[in-house]
Design an enzyme around this catalytic site. Structure first.
Site, short mmCIF file in Angstrom:
data_model
loop_
_atom_site.label_atom_id
_atom_site.label_comp_id
_atom_site.label_asym_id
_atom_site.label_seq_id
_atom_site.Cartn_x
_atom_site.Cartn_y
_atom_site.Cartn_z
CB SER A 135 -0.97 -0.04 1.18
OG SER A 135 -1.91 1.01 1.11
CG ASP A 150 -4.12 -2.66 -4.09
OD1 ASP A 150 -4.21 -2.59 -5.33
OD2 ASP A 150 -5.01 -2.25 -3.33
CG HIS A 203 -5.82 -2.02 0.12
ND1 HIS A 203 -5.16 -1.60 -1.01
CD2 HIS A 203 -5.19 -1.40 1.17
CE1 HIS A 203 -4.19 -0.76 -0.67
NE2 HIS A 203 -4.19 -0.64 0.63
#
Length: 458
Positions: free
Chosen positions: A170, A194, A265
Site C-alpha cells: 500500500s 496494491d 486491498h
C-alpha cells in the site's frame, strides 16, 4: 468532505471494529525477541509519539525470533544474523489506521525465507503511519530518507544496491519508490502490493512509485477503485480480476466489515505470499484493457517473446527480453482462496445467423466441479469469444454442455452452432483446442459432449 477522506474515515471505523472481533494484534512469542511497535490515539493526541523508524532482522537462523537491527549491529557482526554476502529483502508496511502493528509481517517474512536464503529487514514506522492519513502521507518521504541512511551504511560494509529487493504494501510501495529515487534507480527491485491510491493517483512520478525507481519494478493491483492506485507504476503491473473487485470479497456494506473494507486491498499481499510457496504459477497476459482480455482479444505473450510473466520471486518475473517494456499491463483471473491460481480457458462460439436474439448457457465440467458462462447472442453477430477462469486445466475438462436458455425472455427457438472450441491461454503444453462442430440446440433442451483425453500436467 472529499471522497478520499470519507473513504479513510470509513476505513478507520470499520478496521477498528474488525480488529476487536478478529483480534488482529499479535503477541510476542519470546520476551527477548524484537517486535513491531503499537501506538495509541491518546499518545497521538498528546503528541508524545514522533516519527520513529526501527528495523527488525529475520533470517533462516532466527526465523521465529526477530532481532532489532541498526547501524551499530553492523559493527558487531558476531552478534548479528545479517549476512552481507546474501541478498536483502526489505518489507515496508503502509498506513495503520489504528496504530496497531501489521499482523501479516511475520508470515510474509517466513514465506520469503522459505523461498530464498536471504536477509529480511522489516521497516517499522508504525508511529509515523497511524491515524491521520493526510499527515501520514506527509511523513512517507522522511521515512524513505531514514531508510536510505541505513542502506548507505550497508553499502559501506559491502552490500550492493542491486542486491536489495524492496517489498512495499500500500503506502509502503511509495516509500520504497522514494528510496529508489534517492538512489537514482540503482536498487535492484521494488515489488508493490496494491500501491496506495488516495493522494497519489494524480501525483508526479517524483512523488509516487514509477519504473525509474529501481532496475525492475513490478506491481500487483487488487483494489484500484478504492484504496489502491489504478494507473501502472512498474515495468509490469499485474491486474488481478481487472484490479478492482476480487472473488470472495464482500460487495455489500452489510456483509463482514473486513470483507467490504480491506479484503480487496489486502488480496495483493495474500496472493503474493501464496505465489512464494510456488504451488502453482500465477501468469499474467499482456493486454490493453480488462475488457479486451475478457473478450478473448489477448491470448499470447508475444511482447515478451512468448514467455509470460509470473508473480513471485523469479528474476524480473521470468522476463528475459531487454530492454524490458515499461508500464506493461498484465491481466489474470484468480480464485477466491489460496493458492488463487486459475487456468484461463478461452471459449469461442460460432453460430449461424439468427432471426432473433437468444441466450445460451455453456457449462464446463470436470470430475468434481463445474464452471458456467452465459452468452447473449445478437442478430448482427455470429462469432463470440470470452475468457473463463477455471480451477482445472484444459486437459482436465471432461465434458461441455450447451443449453438454449432464452425461453422466457427471448423468442429465438432453435440455434445452430457451427463450432464451439476451448483452448488454454497461454498454451503451456502446446495443446490443440477442444472443438465440437455442427450442433443443433432446441429451446430448453441441453446438449452435451464428453471429451476423452489424457492429462499430462508435467
Amino acid at each position: 468532505m472529499p471522497r478520499e477522506y470519507k473513504t479513510i474515515l470509513l476505513c478507520v471505523l470499520t478496521i477498528y471494529i474488525t480488529s476487536l472481533v478478529l483480534g488482529v494484534e499479535e503477541t510476542q512469542e519470546y520476551d527477548e525477541c524484537a517486535d513491531l511497535n503499537n501506538t495509541t490515539w491518546l499518545e497521538y493526541r498528546q503528541q508524545r509519539v514522533k516519527l520513529q523508524v526501527q528495523y527488525l532482522l529475520l533470517t533462516r537462523r532466527n526465523v521465529d525470533c526477530a532481532q532489532m537491527f541498526n547501524q551499530e549491529s553492523l559493527t558487531i557482526t558476531q552478534s548479528s544474523y545479517f549476512n552481507i554476502s546474501r541478498p536483502t529483502k526489505v518489507i515496508i508496511h503502509g498506513y495503520r489506521a489504528l496504530g496497531n502493528k501489521p499482523s501479516w509481517v511475520k508470515e510474509l517474512a517466513r514465506a520469503l525465507l522459505r523461498a530464498q536464503d536471504v536477509n529480511v529487514l522489516v521497516v517499522d514506522w508504525v508511529y509515523g503511519a497511524s491515524f491521520a492519513y493526510n499527515l501520514v502521507v506527509e511523513n512517507y518521504k522522511e521515512v524513505a530518507v531514514q531508510i536510505s541512511v541505513l542502506i548507505n551504511q550497508l553499502q559501506k560494509h559491502g552490500c550492493k544496491l542491486e542486491s536489495f529487493h524492496f517489498i512495499g504494501v500500500s503506502l509502503g510501495a511509495h516509500v520504497a519508490g522514494f528510496v529508489g529515487t534517492l538512489f537514482e534507480g540503482k536498487i535492484g527491485r521494488i515489488t508493490a502490493l496494491d500501491p496506495a491510491g488516495p493522494m497519489f493517483k494524480g501525483a508526479d512520478t517524483f512523488d509516487r512509485l514509477d519504473p525509474s525507481d529501481a532496475q525492475f519494478v513490478d506491481a500487483i493491483h487488487t483494489d484500484a477503485d478504492y484504496f489502491g492506485i489504478s494507473i501502472p507504476v512498474g515495468h509490469v503491473d499485474f491486474y488481478l480480476n481487472g484490479g478492482k473487485d476480487q472473488t470472495g470479497c464482500a460487495r455489500s456494506r452489510f456483509a463482514s466489515m473486513y470483507g467490504y473494507v480491506i479484503c480487496d486491498h489486502m488480496r495483493a499481499l495474500h496472493v503474493y505470499m501464496s505465489a512464494l510457496n510456488g504451488s502453482c504459477p500465477l501468469i499474467g497476459i499482456p493486454c490493453f484493457s480488462y475488457e479486451d482480455f475478457l473478450n478473448g482479444h489477448c491470448v499470447n505473450c508475444d511482447v515478451f517473446k512468448g514467455r509470460c510473466p509470473t508473480i513471485g520471486l523469479s528474476e524480473k518475473n521470468g522476463i528475459t527480453i531487454s530492454p524490458i517494456p515499461k508500464e506493461q499491463k498484465l491481466f489474470l483471473l484468480t480464485t477466491s482462496s489460496p493458492p488463487f491460481c486459475s487456468h484461463h480457458i478461452l471459449l469461442e462460439l460460432e453460430v449461424s445467423p439468427l432471426d432473433k436474439s437468444a441466450e445460451v448457457q455453456v457449462k464446463l465440467r470436470t470430475a468434481n466441479l463445474g464452471k458456467e458462462q452465459r452468452l447473449r447472442l445478437q442478430t448482427d453477430k455470429t462469432v463470440y469469444r470470452t475468457m473463463l477462469g477455471h480451477a482445472a486445466a484444459l486437459c482436465e475438462i471432461d465434458s461441455i454442455e450447451v443449453k438454449n436458455t432464452g425461453a422466457r425472455f427471448y423468442r429465438q427457438g432453435d440455434i445452430h452452432i457451427k463450432s464451439v472450441c476451448l483452448s488454454e491461454v497461454p498454451s503451456l503444453r502446446r495443446e490443440e483446442p477442444l472443438c465440437v462442430n455442427n450442433i443443433h440446440i432446441s429451446r430448453g433442451a441441453p446438449w452435451s459432449h464428453d471429451f476423452v483425453q489424457v492429462c499430462d500436467l508435467f
